[in-house]
Design a protein around this motif. Structure first.
Motif, short mmCIF file in Angstrom:
data_model
loop_
_atom_site.label_atom_id
_atom_site.label_comp_id
_atom_site.label_asym_id
_atom_site.label_seq_id
_atom_site.Cartn_x
_atom_site.Cartn_y
_atom_site.Cartn_z
N ASP A 1 -19.89 -31.07 -22.18
CA ASP A 1 -20.49 -30.99 -20.76
C ASP A 1 -20.72 -29.56 -20.50
OD1 ASP A 1 -20.38 -33.73 -20.27
OD2 ASP A 1 -18.72 -33.91 -19.13
N GLY A 2 -19.74 -28.76 -20.72
CA GLY A 2 -19.90 -27.26 -20.45
C GLY A 2 -21.05 -26.60 -21.04
N HIS B 1 -24.17 -28.17 -19.94
CA HIS B 1 -24.36 -27.37 -18.46
C HIS B 1 -25.09 -25.84 -18.77
CE1 HIS B 1 -24.08 -26.52 -14.18
NE2 HIS B 1 -23.74 -25.41 -14.59
N ARG C 1 -15.15 -32.18 -22.08
CA ARG C 1 -15.31 -30.87 -20.99
C ARG C 1 -16.29 -29.87 -21.83
NH1 ARG C 1 -9.51 -30.03 -18.16
NH2 ARG C 1 -9.60 -31.89 -16.89
#
Length: 172
Positions: free
Chosen positions: A34-35, A38, A31
């Motif tokens: 990915d964060g 992003h 996470r």
């Protein structure tokens, strides 16, 4: 992971985050990556040069934000000058190493390159946890002769995947 319970420390133009004891790395690490990917993609959206286009030196054409990240595990303690311990030292030796810097140069189409320590790679990626595919990692020997440091890191470019399309809502 509760952000407020993480240890945080500015490190020049970098930032150290220490996860609280008991954190489930198998859930947090994918996470987090990915964060970060992003957030960087979103920050660079529309930035000239962000997708390989021309980049000027003036403020009208800012360079995209690109980042190296290093992840490690080990014992950390608070000292007068901030977080300390061999895990912190090793983390920064890897982060600032030639192989990690060269990896960011080698992947101009990505905004984030991550280096896992050998032990973290073995525990998370080698064990096959969801969200941490083994593909794309490259093993690198890290040597910082001036600091008498040698180690192994696993380096990978983290590519931002756009969110899946949402289904149109049905109205009746």
């Amino acid at each position: 992971m509760v952000w407020e319970r993480c240890g945080r420390q500015a490190q020049g133009d970098g930032y150290l985050v220490v996860l609280e004891p008991g954190t489930d790395e198998t859930r947090v690490v994918p996470r987090l990556l990915d964060g970060l990917a992003h957030g960087l993609a979103e920050a660079n959206d529309g930035t000239p040069g962000a997708a390989g286009g021309p980049v000027g030196e003036d403020s009208a054409h800012p360079r995209p934000i690109r980042m190296r990240a290093s992840l490690h595990q080990g014992i950390v303690h608070e000292a007068d000058s901030g977080y300390a311990g061999s895990a912190v030292v090793d983390l920064f030796r890897v982060l600032d190493s030639g192989p990690v810097r060269r990896a960011l140069d080698a992947f101009p189409d990505t905004h984030l390159v991550v280096a896992f320590s050998d032990s973290l790679h073995r525990d998370l990626v080698g064990a096959g946890y969801a969200g941490l595919p083994a593909g794309g990692f490259t093993r690198a020997e890290i040597e910082v002769a001036a600091k008498n440091f040698t180690g192994v890191a696993w380096i990978r470019a983290v590519h931002h995947a756009p969110p899946p399309p949402t289904s149109p809502s049905r109205s009746e």
